[in-house]
Design a protein around this motif. Structure first.
Motif, PDB file in Angstrom:
ATOM      1  N   GLU B  26       0.815  -1.213   0.000  1.00 41.44           N
ATOM      2  CA  GLU B  26       0.000   0.000   0.000  1.00 41.44           C
ATOM      3  C   GLU B  26       0.856   1.274   0.000  1.00 41.44           C
ATOM      4  O   GLU B  26       0.571   2.224  -0.713  1.00 41.44           O
ATOM      5  CB  GLU B  26      -0.917  -0.024   1.226  1.00 41.44           C
ATOM      6  CG  GLU B  26      -1.939   1.083   1.288  1.00 41.44           C
ATOM      7  CD  GLU B  26      -3.080   0.955   0.273  1.00 41.44           C
ATOM      8  OE1 GLU B  26      -3.374  -0.165  -0.172  1.00 41.44           O
ATOM      9  OE2 GLU B  26      -3.665   2.002  -0.062  1.00 41.44           O
ATOM     10  N   MET B  27       1.917   1.284   0.789  1.00 36.96           N
ATOM     11  CA  MET B  27       2.695   2.533   0.897  1.00 36.96           C
ATOM     12  C   MET B  27       3.549   2.784  -0.336  1.00 36.96           C
ATOM     13  O   MET B  27       4.107   3.865  -0.484  1.00 36.96           O
ATOM     14  CB  MET B  27       3.564   2.549   2.164  1.00 36.96           C
ATOM     15  CG  MET B  27       4.623   1.490   2.234  1.00 36.96           C
ATOM     16  SD  MET B  27       3.896  -0.122   2.641  1.00 36.96           S
ATOM     17  CE  MET B  27       5.376  -1.083   2.882  1.00 36.96           C
ATOM     18  N   GLY B  32      -1.485   4.999  -1.283  1.00 31.83           N
ATOM     19  CA  GLY B  32      -0.690   5.020  -0.051  1.00 31.83           C
ATOM     20  C   GLY B  32       0.190   6.252   0.022  1.00 31.83           C
ATOM     21  O   GLY B  32       0.344   6.861   1.087  1.00 31.83           O
ATOM     22  N   TYR B  35      -1.840   9.106   0.885  1.00 32.85           N
ATOM     23  CA  TYR B  35      -2.197   9.003   2.296  1.00 32.85           C
ATOM     24  C   TYR B  35      -1.061   9.525   3.175  1.00 32.85           C
ATOM     25  O   TYR B  35      -1.288  10.239   4.146  1.00 32.85           O
ATOM     26  CB  TYR B  35      -2.511   7.543   2.637  1.00 32.85           C
ATOM     27  CG  TYR B  35      -3.454   7.402   3.804  1.00 32.85           C
ATOM     28  CD1 TYR B  35      -4.808   7.667   3.642  1.00 32.85           C
ATOM     29  CD2 TYR B  35      -2.996   7.033   5.060  1.00 32.85           C
ATOM     30  CE1 TYR B  35      -5.679   7.563   4.711  1.00 32.85           C
ATOM     31  CE2 TYR B  35      -3.866   6.919   6.131  1.00 32.85           C
ATOM     32  CZ  TYR B  35      -5.210   7.180   5.946  1.00 32.85           C
ATOM     33  OH  TYR B  35      -6.083   7.078   7.007  1.00 32.85           O
ATOM     34  N   LEU B  36       0.169   9.175   2.808  1.00 31.63           N
ATOM     35  CA  LEU B  36       1.331   9.641   3.586  1.00 31.63           C
ATOM     36  C   LEU B  36       1.510  11.152   3.443  1.00 31.63           C
ATOM     37  O   LEU B  36       1.796  11.846   4.419  1.00 31.63           O
ATOM     38  CB  LEU B  36       2.599   8.911   3.130  1.00 31.63           C
ATOM     39  CG  LEU B  36       2.688   7.432   3.545  1.00 31.63           C
ATOM     40  CD1 LEU B  36       3.916   6.772   2.931  1.00 31.63           C
ATOM     41  CD2 LEU B  36       2.719   7.295   5.066  1.00 31.63           C
ATOM     42  N   ALA B  39      -1.153  12.697   5.529  1.00 38.67           N
ATOM     43  CA  ALA B  39      -0.869  12.552   6.962  1.00 38.67           C
ATOM     44  C   ALA B  39       0.200  13.555   7.388  1.00 38.67           C
ATOM     45  O   ALA B  39       0.126  14.142   8.467  1.00 38.67           O
ATOM     46  CB  ALA B  39      -0.428  11.114   7.269  1.00 38.67           C
ATOM     47  N   ARG B  44      -0.043  14.533  11.182  1.00 35.09           N
ATOM     48  CA  ARG B  44      -0.158  13.240  11.890  1.00 35.09           C
ATOM     49  C   ARG B  44       1.190  12.532  11.967  1.00 35.09           C
ATOM     50  O   ARG B  44       1.449  11.801  12.914  1.00 35.09           O
ATOM     51  CB  ARG B  44      -1.162  12.330  11.180  1.00 35.09           C
ATOM     52  CG  ARG B  44      -2.599  12.794  11.287  1.00 35.09           C
ATOM     53  CD  ARG B  44      -3.524  11.756  10.668  1.00 35.09           C
ATOM     54  NE  ARG B  44      -3.520  10.502  11.399  1.00 35.09           N
ATOM     55  CZ  ARG B  44      -3.900   9.339  10.877  1.00 35.09           C
ATOM     56  NH1 ARG B  44      -4.303   9.276   9.627  1.00 35.09           N
ATOM     57  NH2 ARG B  44      -3.881   8.242  11.600  1.00 35.09           N
ATOM     58  N   ILE B  45       1.999  12.699  10.925  1.00 32.96           N
ATOM     59  CA  ILE B  45       3.353  12.136  10.973  1.00 32.96           C
ATOM     60  C   ILE B  45       4.338  13.167  10.440  1.00 32.96           C
ATOM     61  O   ILE B  45       3.954  14.111   9.758  1.00 32.96           O
ATOM     62  CB  ILE B  45       3.495  10.828  10.141  1.00 32.96           C
ATOM     63  CG1 ILE B  45       3.010  11.058   8.711  1.00 32.96           C
ATOM     64  CG2 ILE B  45       2.792   9.673  10.784  1.00 32.96           C
ATOM     65  CD1 ILE B  45       3.382   9.933   7.767  1.00 32.96           C
ATOM     66  N   THR B  48       9.708  11.904   7.311  1.00 38.73           N
ATOM     67  CA  THR B  48      10.831  11.100   7.787  1.00 38.73           C
ATOM     68  C   THR B  48      11.593  10.510   6.600  1.00 38.73           C
ATOM     69  O   THR B  48      11.080  10.486   5.483  1.00 38.73           O
ATOM     70  CB  THR B  48      10.316   9.922   8.630  1.00 38.73           C
ATOM     71  OG1 THR B  48       9.435   9.145   7.794  1.00 38.73           O
ATOM     72  CG2 THR B  48       9.558  10.409   9.855  1.00 38.73           C
ATOM     73  N   THR B  50      11.943   7.457   6.060  1.00 31.65           N
ATOM     74  CA  THR B  50      11.139   6.326   5.569  1.00 31.65           C
ATOM     75  C   THR B  50      10.051   6.817   4.623  1.00 31.65           C
ATOM     76  O   THR B  50       9.803   6.218   3.566  1.00 31.65           O
ATOM     77  CB  THR B  50      10.493   5.573   6.747  1.00 31.65           C
ATOM     78  OG1 THR B  50      11.519   5.226   7.663  1.00 31.65           O
ATOM     79  CG2 THR B  50       9.786   4.327   6.274  1.00 31.65           C
ATOM     80  N   LEU B  51       9.407   7.921   4.989  1.00 30.71           N
ATOM     81  CA  LEU B  51       8.385   8.488   4.113  1.00 30.71           C
ATOM     82  C   LEU B  51       9.032   8.909   2.790  1.00 30.71           C
ATOM     83  O   LEU B  51       8.511   8.630   1.702  1.00 30.71           O
ATOM     84  CB  LEU B  51       7.718   9.682   4.798  1.00 30.71           C
ATOM     85  CG  LEU B  51       6.484  10.279   4.103  1.00 30.71           C
ATOM     86  CD1 LEU B  51       5.583  10.944   5.143  1.00 30.71           C
ATOM     87  CD2 LEU B  51       6.833  11.299   3.050  1.00 30.71           C
ATOM     88  N   HIS B  54       9.514   6.057   0.363  1.00 28.41           N
ATOM     89  CA  HIS B  54       8.344   5.616  -0.414  1.00 28.41           C
ATOM     90  C   HIS B  54       8.064   6.576  -1.575  1.00 28.41           C
ATOM     91  O   HIS B  54       7.595   6.156  -2.620  1.00 28.41           O
ATOM     92  CB  HIS B  54       7.130   5.453   0.488  1.00 28.41           C
ATOM     93  CG  HIS B  54       7.317   4.383   1.517  1.00 28.41           C
ATOM     94  ND1 HIS B  54       7.667   3.102   1.177  1.00 28.41           N
ATOM     95  CD2 HIS B  54       7.252   4.400   2.868  1.00 28.41           C
ATOM     96  CE1 HIS B  54       7.801   2.372   2.276  1.00 28.41           C
ATOM     97  NE2 HIS B  54       7.552   3.147   3.317  1.00 28.41           N
TER      98      HIS B  54
END
Lengths: 481, 410
Positions: B26-27, B32, B35-36, B39, B44-45, B48, B50-51, B54
């Motif tokens: 999904e990510m 996804g 969504y990131l 967010a 919300r996040i 990063t 990691t983000l 993606h």
């Protein structure tokens, strides 16, 4: 219950590092399906590549008393593929192979992650197709279709998913791998396939599906009839059914929906009409020609403004693209929405549509309608703006009133989307305590420890004390149940 | 932000996303990634590494935009978010930023590219390349090996010169066309530029290719280096300030960026510039071209920035079909990215190779001996992928096939 590092290591041992999603960023994207209202982040997501791996995951989780949430393409509309209690989400997207196509026996065996439409794409050249066609069929998985017992526009004539499943393989919540059903007709004993279809992951993980393939019809005719009122269109639907015709599909779209579709997809629907019927006939050429004549007369008798026939496959495909992507275009007309899936006996359609118009006016909310009129399966999209104070409450209230109107007319709380987290609370409206408890006990046969998709399908607290009670779901703040 | 809110999470984009097709995660799907981004925008996040990873893995092919019924402008959302990530210096350790920076410091600068060419020519001409490839000498060096494998035949010194001004040669006069010569195109495929000018002239255009034109900045735009991109874009707009009726691009990635100058620069001159930009296939599709027989079987791969970025699908096919004797066979999933995606195949060689392999498999199924694609990056990528599969096909720009068939008046 949160998942410990040891469990993640053990899961990694089963599916490999590339099959585990443990980062917050990754897990976050799995916190909801298309019903974004309900959110629940899984503690870890695993992507098995075989039934053996899936079975090992279930056994591991059972031993650790950790909940499991299955997920296909995440297109569900009921909050089914999200993790209200955390736990392990099992994504089936990597199990998407066609294992066998057996034309002689008119069936195919596929893995659950296979996208619905891909199966028909793979068999069309040989003259066959898989009939259940949920509007999400270009992305939803056959495993997900099986789990929700999905319907679709053409299910009016062909029947819903359960009518096309010959057998399936399941890893039960107890970790057993069982095959039920098969190619032979009239199998002895219980119809376990029928029981497992529509279980929404509460029995176990579906790991293979044997489906029926149908021969493509000789010919197809697609008609478009527009009306100046929703009531005229509704009366037309009832009259067509009463005339003894079962079209392959009989869909209604209202003005709001048409406007959005035309803006996004340019599918060729007439703008300005209050309602449009999309009517498809398929079968032997002579038969559908005769039916078309009768349908045209019925439409004219009910004051149709315009009648059109799709002139070629491209025109037909475009009309269907508009219809099937209707849920996807609503981002163009509203920031937030609720989607209803209630059903009325189809003879009651004109009545319930009148009631719906009244509810919409009473709560000052726009309803966009696109639904399987022939089945009496309503899909009003209740549009609201979550940034306007009070609108959400009005939307919820309108949703509730419509549901009760349908039930009073002898209908059902859900037609084809399933129950999930969204509608579990509504089941007592429709079932007696004894019915619900019986279902809860059945669930326990497959999933003795209650680890499979807890909080979904059945209400949390069946009235009778003997009912199976899963742990109360812990929902994030602001979630509406 | 409104663009992010338009996503209704329906998932119709998923099967059209190359990385989702490979990974099933999904990510690493458009839904996804949106969504990131949302967010992060909602707080919300955090943004990063990691983000960022993606988003780095996204090819920016914009296949999801074509699929999206709600009209989410994924490409510009991605570029804006990459811009923020870039500004804040957030780096994923798994992403190859070194190679990216190196390439961004090389491709857009004609003088640097020009300096490199003689060395590459020597490498190929001296037989060293054959030796290196034959013995697999670069096997231990992943980055170098990837770049080497993509290297097309470097054109000779005197090949296909493009004059600054090409007079119209036939048909009824159509006006002046400004030609964008591109960076990769002008050095690795100068023939395509010369052929483009020839075809335009035959169609009745006077063609001007301003000498002072630089890089269009597309690679920077797609990497989120928005400041560099804007500077390059302004310069390019200025170099086409002369009186031209249409600005023609023959590289899909460049053309797509040019058409978006108005959006990113927010000034009237850039907007007017963007309005004039057309892909070569859009210009030629209704032109009179005297075409002779070319009996070949061709398949066509949609360059992402043509099909998804510019919504140009029918024109290149219609042009190819106009060539007498040419048989055009459709390629399955021709609008799924081949893995080229600008410099993506150099910075994400693993994913790119897998996508290339899948594209080559589909090409094999068509039985065609020639693959046409309107972007130099796609041509290099498919060339390598087909070679790796042992598939003997020629990968060309559609313009090259038209030029072969063109019968010019003496």
């Amino acid at each position: 219950m949160s998942v410990e590092a040891g469990l993640i290591r053990a899961l990694t041992g089963i599916v490999g590092r590339a099959g585990v999603v443990a980062t917050l960023e990754g897990r976050l994207t799995y916190e909801c399906d298309m019903h974004t209202f309900y959110k629940g982040i899984p503690d870890v997501v695993v992507l098995p590549e075989s039934a053996e791996q899936a079975a090992a995951v279930v056994r591991l989780c059972r031993g650790a008393h950790v909940p499991i949430v299955p997920r296909g393409s995440g297109t569900g509309l009921i909050g089914g593929a999200m993790a209200p209690q955390g736990g392990v989400m099992v994504s089936m997207t990597r199990m998407n192979r066609i294992l066998e196509v057996d034309i002689a026996n008119r069936c195919a065996t596929v893995e659950p992650g296979l996208i619905n439409l891909w199966l028909s794409n793979a068999t069309r050249e040989r003259g066959y197709f898989f009939a259940p066609d949920p509007s999400s069929q270009m992305v939803s998985s056959i495993g997900g279709n099986v789990s929700t017992n999905a319907g679709g526009p053409h299910c009016l004539k062909y029947g819903i998913t359960v009518n096309h499943i010959l057998g399936l393989q399941m890893v039960t919540g107890a970790g057993e791998v069982v095959w039920v059903g098969g190619k032979a007709q009239d199998r002895p004993g219980y119809d376990l396939t029928g029981v497992m279809v529509g279980a929404e992951g509460t029995f176990g993980l579906v790991t293979a599906v044997m489906v029926r393939l149908l021969h493509l019809p000789e010919d197809v005719k697609t008609l478009l009839a527009s009306f100046s009122t929703i009531e005229d269109a509704s009366e037309t639907v009832s009259a067509i059914i009463a005339d003894g015709i079962v079209p392959a599909a009989l869909e209604m779209l209202d003005e709001v929906m048409i406007r959005a579709i035309e803006e996004g997809i340019h599918a060729g629907y007439p703008k300005g009409a209050s309602a449009v019927l999309l009517i498809e006939l398929d079968g032997p050429r002579a038969e559908i020609e005769a039916q078309a004549v009768r349908i045209e007369k019925i439409c004219r008798d009910h004051l149709a403004l315009e009648l059109r026939v799709a002139q070629n496959d491209a025109e037909r495909a475009l009309l269907w693209k508009g219809r099937k992507e209707a849920a996807g275009v609503i981002g163009r007309i509203t920031p937030s929405w609720l989607l209803q899936d209630a059903v009325v006996p189809r003879s009651k359609l004109p009545q319930v549509m009148r009631e719906m118009l009244a509810i919409s006016a009473r709560h000052r909310l726009v309803f966009a309608n696109v639904f399987h009129a022939g089945d009496g399966n309503l899909h009003p999209i209740i549009c609201y703006d979550d940034r306007v104070p009070g609108e959400l409450d009005r939307a919820k209230q309108a949703n509730e009133e419509l549901l009760h109107a349908c039930l009073q007319l002898g209908g059902s709380v859900t037609g084809e989307h399933g129950v999930g987290l969204d509608k579990a609370k509504n089941l007592p409206y429709q079932f007696a305590d004894a019915d619900l408890n019986f279902m809860a006990r059945l669930r326990r046969v497959f999933d003795p420890d209650g680890i499979m998709n807890p909080g979904k399908l059945l209400p949390d607290h069946p009235a009778c004390g003997e009912g199976f009670r899963p742990v109360a779901p812990t929902l994030p703040g602001g979630t509406w149940v | 932000m409104e663009g992010l809110r338009a996503c209704v999470h329906c998932g119709i984009c998923l099967p059209q996303c190359p990385t989702y097709r490979v990974l099933g995660e999904e990510m690493d799907s458009p839904r996804g990634r949106i969504y990131l981004m949302r967010a992060a925008a909602d707080g919300r996040i955090a943004l990063t590494p990691t983000l960022a990873r993606h988003l780095d893995l996204c090819l920016g092919c914009r296949g999801c935009e074509t699929a999206c019924p709600s009209g989410v402008p994924f490409g510009s959302l991605l570029e804006a978010t990459r811009g923020q990530i870039e500004r804040r210096g957030i780096r994923s350790p798994e992403s190859d930023q070194g190679t990216l920076s190196l390439l961004l410091a090389l491709f857009p600068y004609p003088d640097r590219m020009a300096a490199l060419l003689p060395a590459l020519r020597l490498y190929q001409g001296s037989g060293l390349q054959a030796l290196v490839r034959g013995l697999g000498l670069l096997a231990p060096f992943r980055r170098l090996r990837t770049m080497e494998a993509l290297l097309p035949r470097v054109p000779g010194v005197g090949s296909a010169r493009l004059e600054e001004l090409t007079p119209a040669r036939g048909g009824k006069p159509r006006g002046r066309a400004g030609l964008l010569v591109g960076c990769v195109q002008r050095f690795f495929y100068p023939d395509v530029n010369a052929q483009t000018a020839r075809l335009l002239a035959a169609a009745g255009y006077e063609v001007v290719a301003p000498r002072e034109q630089g890089c269009c900045g597309a690679l920077h735009l797609h990497s989120g280096r928005l400041d560099d991109f804007r500077a390059m874009a302004k310069q390019l707009v200025a170099s086409f300030r002369g009186d031209v009726d249409v600005i023609v691009a023959n590289a899909a990635g460049c053309g797509s960026a040019l058409k978006e100058y108005g959006h990113w620069l927010q000034d009237p001159e850039a907007e007017a510039f963007s309005q004039k930009v057309k892909d070569i296939s859009e210009v030629l599709v209704d032109a009179d071209l005297p075409l002779g027989e070319l009996p070949v079987t061709v398949t066509y791969q949609d360059a992402c920035h043509l099909a998804h970025g510019q919504k140009v699908r029918a024109e290149p096919r219609a042009l190819l079909r106009r060539i007498p004797g040419l048989k055009l066979v459709e390629l399955a999933e021709s609008d799924l990215c081949c893995g080229s995606a600008g410099v993506y195949n150099l910075v994400e060689p693993g994913m790119a190779a897998e996508l290339g392999r899948r594209t080559a498999e589909r090409i094999r199924e068509t039985g065609a001996s020639i693959v046409a694609a309107g972007n130099p990056g796609c041509i290099m990528q498919m060339d390598r992928a087909c070679r790796a599969l042992g598939l003997n096909v020629e990968i060309v720009h559609p313009v090259s096939l038209l030029a072969r068939a063109l019968r010019e008046a003496p």
